[in-house]
Design an enzyme around this catalytic site. Sequence first.
Site, PDB file in Angstrom:
ATOM      1  N   GLN A   1     -15.481   1.628  -5.517  1.00 42.93           N
ATOM      2  CA  GLN A   1     -14.595   0.764  -4.774  1.00 42.93           C
ATOM      3  C   GLN A   1     -13.219   1.210  -4.732  1.00 42.93           C
ATOM      4  O   GLN A   1     -12.424   0.172  -4.304  1.00 42.93           O
ATOM      5  CB  GLN A   1     -14.924  -0.645  -5.688  1.00 42.93           C
TER       6      GLN A   1
ATOM      7  N   SER B   1     -15.868  -5.040 -12.611  1.00 44.17           N
ATOM      8  CA  SER B   1     -16.281  -6.349 -13.134  1.00 44.17           C
ATOM      9  C   SER B   1     -17.602  -6.808 -12.491  1.00 44.17           C
ATOM     10  O   SER B   1     -18.174  -7.852 -13.019  1.00 44.17           O
ATOM     11  CB  SER B   1     -15.133  -7.284 -12.669  1.00 44.17           C
TER      12      SER B   1
ATOM     13  N   HIS C   1     -14.660   0.849  -0.275  1.00 48.85           N
ATOM     14  CA  HIS C   1     -13.410  -0.197   0.129  1.00 48.85           C
ATOM     15  C   HIS C   1     -12.486   0.639   1.010  1.00 48.85           C
ATOM     16  O   HIS C   1     -11.280   0.074   0.744  1.00 48.85           O
ATOM     17  CB  HIS C   1     -12.966  -0.838  -1.214  1.00 48.85           C
TER      18      HIS C   1
ATOM     19  N   TYR D   1       0.947  -1.327   0.157  1.00 50.16           N
ATOM     20  CA  TYR D   1       0.034   0.034  -0.122  1.00 50.16           C
ATOM     21  C   TYR D   1       0.798   1.313  -0.008  1.00 50.16           C
ATOM     22  O   TYR D   1       0.349   2.241  -0.644  1.00 50.16           O
ATOM     23  CB  TYR D   1      -1.013  -0.052   1.181  1.00 50.16           C
TER      24      TYR D   1
HETATM   25  P1  NAD Z   1     -12.016  -5.255 -11.153  1.00 49.55           P
HETATM   26  O1  NAD Z   1     -10.284  -5.079 -11.335  1.00 49.55           O
HETATM   27  O2  NAD Z   1     -12.344  -6.433 -10.722  1.00 49.55           O
HETATM   28  O3  NAD Z   1     -12.606  -4.696 -12.751  1.00 49.55           O
HETATM   29  C1  NAD Z   1     -12.001  -3.919 -13.478  1.00 49.55           C
HETATM   30  C2  NAD Z   1     -13.076  -3.514 -14.632  1.00 49.55           C
HETATM   31  O4  NAD Z   1     -12.722  -2.451 -15.344  1.00 49.55           O
HETATM   32  C3  NAD Z   1     -12.939  -4.716 -15.565  1.00 49.55           C
HETATM   33  O5  NAD Z   1     -14.564  -5.073 -15.787  1.00 49.55           O
HETATM   34  C4  NAD Z   1     -12.430  -4.224 -16.996  1.00 49.55           C
HETATM   35  O6  NAD Z   1     -13.209  -4.811 -17.909  1.00 49.55           O
HETATM   36  C5  NAD Z   1     -12.865  -2.757 -16.681  1.00 49.55           C
HETATM   37  N1  NAD Z   1     -11.985  -1.857 -17.423  1.00 49.55           N
HETATM   38  C6  NAD Z   1     -10.745  -1.794 -17.987  1.00 49.55           C
HETATM   39  N2  NAD Z   1     -10.453  -0.752 -18.559  1.00 49.55           N
HETATM   40  C7  NAD Z   1     -11.424   0.095 -18.503  1.00 49.55           C
HETATM   41  C8  NAD Z   1     -11.521   1.464 -19.232  1.00 49.55           C
HETATM   42  N3  NAD Z   1     -10.606   1.977 -19.505  1.00 49.55           N
HETATM   43  N4  NAD Z   1     -12.741   1.843 -18.901  1.00 49.55           N
HETATM   44  C9  NAD Z   1     -13.877   1.257 -18.100  1.00 49.55           C
HETATM   45  N5  NAD Z   1     -13.693   0.127 -17.683  1.00 49.55           N
HETATM   46  C10 NAD Z   1     -12.492  -0.351 -17.696  1.00 49.55           C
HETATM   47  O7  NAD Z   1     -12.210  -3.970 -10.604  1.00 49.55           O
HETATM   48  P2  NAD Z   1     -13.378  -3.924  -9.557  1.00 49.55           P
HETATM   49  O8  NAD Z   1     -14.607  -4.461  -9.856  1.00 49.55           O
HETATM   50  O9  NAD Z   1     -13.365  -2.291  -9.175  1.00 49.55           O
HETATM   51  O10 NAD Z   1     -12.952  -4.506  -8.165  1.00 49.55           O
HETATM   52  C11 NAD Z   1     -11.740  -4.608  -7.805  1.00 49.55           C
HETATM   53  C12 NAD Z   1     -11.568  -4.334  -6.292  1.00 49.55           C
HETATM   54  O11 NAD Z   1      -9.967  -3.915  -6.203  1.00 49.55           O
HETATM   55  C13 NAD Z   1     -12.102  -3.336  -5.622  1.00 49.55           C
HETATM   56  O12 NAD Z   1     -12.473  -3.653  -4.448  1.00 49.55           O
HETATM   57  C14 NAD Z   1     -10.887  -1.942  -5.243  1.00 49.55           C
HETATM   58  O13 NAD Z   1     -11.051  -1.497  -4.186  1.00 49.55           O
HETATM   59  C15 NAD Z   1      -9.593  -2.668  -5.711  1.00 49.55           C
HETATM   60  N6  NAD Z   1      -8.659  -1.871  -6.594  1.00 49.55           N
HETATM   61  C16 NAD Z   1      -8.823  -0.686  -6.684  1.00 49.55           C
HETATM   62  C17 NAD Z   1      -7.906   0.038  -7.531  1.00 49.55           C
HETATM   63  C18 NAD Z   1      -8.012   1.638  -7.345  1.00 49.55           C
HETATM   64  O14 NAD Z   1      -8.255   2.169  -6.253  1.00 49.55           O
HETATM   65  N7  NAD Z   1      -7.789   2.273  -8.630  1.00 49.55           N
HETATM   66  C19 NAD Z   1      -7.196  -0.646  -8.478  1.00 49.55           C
HETATM   67  C20 NAD Z   1      -7.294  -2.177  -8.387  1.00 49.55           C
HETATM   68  C21 NAD Z   1      -7.941  -2.586  -7.531  1.00 49.55           C
END
Ligand code: NAD
Length: 225
Positions: A85, A169, A103, A52
């Site tokens: 999230q 997703s 989250h 982190y």
């Molecule tokens: P996920 O990783 O499960 O899914 C990401 C989704 O984003 C996919 O369905 C993918 O097709 C889509 N995607 C990819 N590029 C895109 C774009 N340019 N425009 C729109 N959609 C796009 O993510 P989730 O469902 O948010 O779950 C992930 C968990 O991981 C969450 O709980 C989150 O807290 C954590 N997380 C957070 C971050 C962050 O804060 N940026 C990054 C990674 C994971």
Amino acid sequence: MHIVILSGAGISAESGISTFRDSNGLWENHRIEDVASPQGFTRNPQLVLDFYNLRRAQLNEVEPNDAHVALGDLEKLCRVSIITQNVDDLHERGGSTNVLHIHGELRKARSLKTKKVYDCLGDLNVGDFCPDGGQLRPHIVWFGESLPLLSKAEATVSTATEFWIIGTSMQVYPAAGLINSTPFGCKIYYIDPHSAAVKCSDVTTLAEKASVAVRGLVDEKIANI
Ligand code: NAD
């Protein structure tokens, strides 16, 4: 009009923050259970803190993209509530003022002893204690932990006239279940290039990148007001 947004890692992908579904269940090359679970933290707390610490430092190198900025612009037109999230701060930096981080947040830490929450701008290490004597941990909801803001999020969704799901997703519960709190007649959009997760006749699917589809929807609202 009250537009409620449910955003996931995909909205930040174009800013250079990787999602984990797009890398086969790994998050920046780590297994999720190692870096995002209480068991992982008990096994190797410094590995988790370092993971982190890197994510927090990365925030200084990335910028909000046009999807974040468009949602900030949308506030000039109507009431907007963002339920994210994401643990990054790109919605706030894109101009959104009403953001619920269900989250948790990278820029916050909390005491393992009292759960008191503190601002956290730098690195956290084993042995960093807060005034109450508790070790500081990231203020992140890990797998297996409850979501303290879930009922607030459900109440927010229940008053939506439109619900936009962006870049998630829809695999991570209970966040994905928020769609079930939408009221009758609420217009639902799902914006994700791989939008197979939600197949429902009541949902308008936009299989495009967030920067393109969100800006398009916001421009459409501006034109119709
Ligand atoms: P996920 O990783 O499960 O899914 C990401 C989704 O984003 C996919 O369905 C993918 O097709 C889509 N995607 C990819 N590029 C895109 C774009 N340019 N425009 C729109 N959609 C796009 O993510 P989730 O469902 O948010 O779950 C992930 C968990 O991981 C969450 O709980 C989150 O807290 C954590 N997380 C957070 C971050 C962050 O804060 N940026 C990054 C990674 C994971």
